[in-house]
Motif scaffolding. Structure first.
Motif, PDB file in Angstrom:
ATOM      1  N   GLU A 134       0.842  -1.182   0.000  1.00  0.00           N
ATOM      2  CA  GLU A 134       0.000   0.000   0.000  1.00  0.00           C
ATOM      3  C   GLU A 134       0.883   1.239   0.000  1.00  0.00           C
ATOM      4  O   GLU A 134       1.959   1.245   0.612  1.00  0.00           O
ATOM      5  CB  GLU A 134      -0.901   0.006   1.238  1.00  0.00           C
ATOM      6  N   PRO A 135       0.459   2.310  -0.673  1.00  0.00           N
ATOM      7  CA  PRO A 135       1.316   3.505  -0.791  1.00  0.00           C
ATOM      8  C   PRO A 135       1.807   4.042   0.550  1.00  0.00           C
ATOM      9  O   PRO A 135       2.964   4.485   0.657  1.00  0.00           O
ATOM     10  CB  PRO A 135       0.409   4.513  -1.500  1.00  0.00           C
ATOM     11  N   GLN A 136       0.966   4.007   1.596  1.00  0.00           N
ATOM     12  CA  GLN A 136       1.388   4.566   2.878  1.00  0.00           C
ATOM     13  C   GLN A 136       2.495   3.732   3.521  1.00  0.00           C
ATOM     14  O   GLN A 136       3.304   4.250   4.304  1.00  0.00           O
ATOM     15  CB  GLN A 136       0.197   4.713   3.842  1.00  0.00           C
ATOM     16  N   LEU A 137       2.547   2.424   3.187  1.00  0.00           N
ATOM     17  CA  LEU A 137       3.643   1.575   3.675  1.00  0.00           C
ATOM     18  C   LEU A 137       4.872   1.716   2.772  1.00  0.00           C
ATOM     19  O   LEU A 137       6.003   1.833   3.249  1.00  0.00           O
ATOM     20  CB  LEU A 137       3.201   0.112   3.731  1.00  0.00           C
ATOM     21  N   ALA A 138       4.654   1.701   1.478  1.00  0.00           N
ATOM     22  CA  ALA A 138       5.764   1.796   0.520  1.00  0.00           C
ATOM     23  C   ALA A 138       6.570   3.081   0.718  1.00  0.00           C
ATOM     24  O   ALA A 138       7.784   3.105   0.476  1.00  0.00           O
ATOM     25  CB  ALA A 138       5.233   1.723  -0.907  1.00  0.00           C
ATOM     26  N   SER A 139       5.920   4.138   1.178  1.00  0.00           N
ATOM     27  CA  SER A 139       6.627   5.413   1.370  1.00  0.00           C
ATOM     28  C   SER A 139       7.659   5.319   2.484  1.00  0.00           C
ATOM     29  O   SER A 139       8.537   6.176   2.588  1.00  0.00           O
ATOM     30  CB  SER A 139       5.618   6.526   1.690  1.00  0.00           C
ATOM     31  N   ARG A 140       7.551   4.287   3.326  1.00  0.00           N
ATOM     32  CA  ARG A 140       8.506   4.125   4.423  1.00  0.00           C
ATOM     33  C   ARG A 140       9.562   3.055   4.120  1.00  0.00           C
ATOM     34  O   ARG A 140      10.243   2.586   5.024  1.00  0.00           O
ATOM     35  CB  ARG A 140       7.764   3.781   5.716  1.00  0.00           C
ATOM     36  N   TYR A 141       9.688   2.670   2.864  1.00  0.00           N
ATOM     37  CA  TYR A 141      10.695   1.680   2.450  1.00  0.00           C
ATOM     38  C   TYR A 141      11.588   2.357   1.403  1.00  0.00           C
ATOM     39  O   TYR A 141      11.194   2.535   0.263  1.00  0.00           O
ATOM     40  CB  TYR A 141      10.012   0.453   1.857  1.00  0.00           C
ATOM     41  N   VAL A 142      12.786   2.740   1.812  1.00  0.00           N
ATOM     42  CA  VAL A 142      13.724   3.454   0.937  1.00  0.00           C
ATOM     43  C   VAL A 142      14.740   2.458   0.389  1.00  0.00           C
ATOM     44  O   VAL A 142      15.403   1.747   1.161  1.00  0.00           O
ATOM     45  CB  VAL A 142      14.435   4.585   1.701  1.00  0.00           C
ATOM     46  N   VAL A 143      14.871   2.414  -0.927  1.00  0.00           N
ATOM     47  CA  VAL A 143      15.771   1.467  -1.594  1.00  0.00           C
ATOM     48  C   VAL A 143      16.868   2.230  -2.317  1.00  0.00           C
ATOM     49  O   VAL A 143      16.593   3.130  -3.114  1.00  0.00           O
ATOM     50  CB  VAL A 143      14.993   0.599  -2.602  1.00  0.00           C
ATOM     51  N   VAL A 144      18.132   1.865  -2.044  1.00  0.00           N
ATOM     52  CA  VAL A 144      19.275   2.422  -2.781  1.00  0.00           C
ATOM     53  C   VAL A 144      20.199   1.257  -3.150  1.00  0.00           C
ATOM     54  O   VAL A 144      20.250   0.249  -2.442  1.00  0.00           O
ATOM     55  CB  VAL A 144      20.048   3.480  -1.956  1.00  0.00           C
ATOM     56  N   GLU A 145      20.924   1.407  -4.251  1.00  0.00           N
ATOM     57  CA  GLU A 145      21.818   0.331  -4.681  1.00  0.00           C
ATOM     58  C   GLU A 145      23.160   0.389  -3.960  1.00  0.00           C
ATOM     59  O   GLU A 145      23.774  -0.650  -3.693  1.00  0.00           O
ATOM     60  CB  GLU A 145      22.050   0.395  -6.193  1.00  0.00           C
ATOM     61  N   TYR A 146      23.635   1.591  -3.706  1.00  0.00           N
ATOM     62  CA  TYR A 146      24.973   1.758  -3.118  1.00  0.00           C
ATOM     63  C   TYR A 146      24.928   2.892  -2.104  1.00  0.00           C
ATOM     64  O   TYR A 146      24.159   3.847  -2.258  1.00  0.00           O
ATOM     65  CB  TYR A 146      26.010   2.065  -4.210  1.00  0.00           C
ATOM     66  N   MET A 147      25.726   2.778  -1.055  1.00  0.00           N
ATOM     67  CA  MET A 147      25.698   3.765   0.015  1.00  0.00           C
ATOM     68  C   MET A 147      27.063   4.442   0.164  1.00  0.00           C
ATOM     69  O   MET A 147      28.050   3.796   0.537  1.00  0.00           O
ATOM     70  CB  MET A 147      25.323   3.078   1.336  1.00  0.00           C
ATOM     71  N   ASP A 148      27.120   5.723  -0.169  1.00  0.00           N
ATOM     72  CA  ASP A 148      28.342   6.499   0.025  1.00  0.00           C
ATOM     73  C   ASP A 148      28.435   7.069   1.439  1.00  0.00           C
ATOM     74  O   ASP A 148      29.515   7.457   1.874  1.00  0.00           O
ATOM     75  CB  ASP A 148      28.408   7.666  -0.978  1.00  0.00           C
ATOM     76  N   ARG A 149      27.311   7.154   2.148  1.00  0.00           N
ATOM     77  CA  ARG A 149      27.300   7.772   3.485  1.00  0.00           C
ATOM     78  C   ARG A 149      26.865   6.761   4.541  1.00  0.00           C
ATOM     79  O   ARG A 149      25.807   6.871   5.145  1.00  0.00           O
ATOM     80  CB  ARG A 149      26.378   8.994   3.482  1.00  0.00           C
TER      81      ARG A 149
END
Length: 375
Positions: A247-262
């Protein structure tokens, strides 16, 4: 006297990051020092070392086969060429010390330094030492290890050299840490006030972690938490497909990144991390006091399980085998743990008892004493 040191190590972040931490501390103390790095053109060092402003000298890659194979036939010639390349750099630089961190380039560095009579220092990051450092320890003047359990002759346990940003964060005040969490929230677009799960399989990612966590996302998010997920390069698609089903309200709290510089900000943002158990990851987590669930890499010589064991035994982390990690395991374990504030606080305190935030400074103290650099 102008200090001069040649550092050897590369291939993976596990070798390169400790090397860069030591190089950075030497440069901070001795701005005029001659600091050069031996590496390969294929490894991560080919990008990271120049980015940090250090001179990289290339030597041929010489894998040491653990078992009889066709590589044994070409090994003598490859090793001779690599030793000759390392020898040439040392003749040119004339370093006071050669320090190796393991990996493909350390073996020729140790052999060339032995030929030239240059003092050798080794640092082994894993609980189970690699072949290069097993060889180097036989004639090194100083043998440093991350873990007490590492079986090398004359070993001194000093911890792992940490990146400057992580080392500084490990000794920051509660007020500074709170401010960094606010900064992390803004950087990642997440709430600094929600419980946050960090998922990372390291620079290459881990498909099993990606599948298990994304498959159990709804139960974690329904518990009120949020997820910051570092998938690894080219491994984000499957995770994003799972997130798109929420659901959009849940998906907004799942952040996906491929690589982390920080990673400093990622650690500041999280309340729990699910990750592999490379030595660098284990030591950063211990120094920072981040509660963890370790999923050791199921291949190799089993060093990741050994790396994680001291932190698990202290009560700062859980450990689950890769084959046992599943969405079902995540659903049964992680939401309850993230809601258990007292348990997470106990894990934070326990983790810090194992950490060595001052390892980099201590290591450079030892180098200064051995080389008789000005203090």
């Amino acid at each position: 006297m102008v200090p001069s040191i040649l550092l050897a190590g590369g291939g993976t972040a596990g070798h390169v990051n400790p090397l860069l931490a030591v190089a950075g501390e030497v440069r901070r103390r001795y701005p005029d020092a001659s600091i050069r790095v031996l590496g390969t053109k294929e490894g991560l060092e080919s990008r990271l070392v120049p980015e940090q402003g250090f001179s990289l000298d290339i030597v041929p890659k010489v894998p040491l086969p653990r078992r009889p194979s066709a590589q044994w036939v070409s090994l003598p010639g490859n090793l001779r060429r690599a030793v000759a390349a390392a020898h040439q750099v040392m003749e040119e630089q004339k370093p006071d010390l050669v320090m190796g961190f393991g990996g493909y380039v350390s073996t020729p560095a140790y052999l060339a330094a032995k030929q030239l009579g240059i003092p050798i220092v080794i640092h082994e990051q894993n609980a189970r030492p690699g072949l290069a450092n097993k060889l180097g320890a036989r004639f090194a003047q100083e043998v440093m290890v991350t873990f007490e359990s590492t079986a090398l002759p004359g070993a001194r346990a000093v911890g792992l050299p940490l990146r400057a940003d992580v080392a500084a964060q490990a000794v920051s005040s509660p007020q500074a840490l709170a401010q960094k969490r606010l900064e992390a929230g803004e950087y990642f677009g997440i709430s600094p006030h929600r419980s946050t799960l960090l998922v990372t399989g390291g620079s290459l990612g881990a498909v099993s972690l990606n599948r298990a966590v994304s498959g159990a996302a709804r139960s974690i998010l329904n518990a009120g938490a949020q997820i910051l997920h570092v998938t690894g390069k080219d491994k984000a698609e499957g995770v994003r497909e799972q997130v798109a089903r929420l659901e959009p309200q849940l998906a907004s709290r799942y952040v996906v990144v491929e690589y982390m510089d920080r990673m400093d900000l990622a650690y500041a943002a999280c309340d729990l991390v699910i990750c592999r158990a490379g030595a660098g990851t284990v030591c950063e987590i211990a120094a920072l006091g981040v509660p963890a669930v370790f999923v050791p890499l199921p291949i190799g010589n089993g060093e990741q399980r050994l790396n994680a064991q001291p932190l698990v035994s202290a009560g700062g982390a859980l450990m689950v085998a890769d084959e046992d990690l599943s969405p079902d395991w995540i659903e049964k374990t992680i939401p309850l743990l993230m809601l258990d504030g007292p348990q997470l606080a106990r894990m934070r305190d326990a983790a810090r008892t194992v950490g060595h935030p001052g390892a980099t400074a201590h290591i450079v103290d030892r180098l200064s004493a051995l080389a008789e650099w000005p203090r």
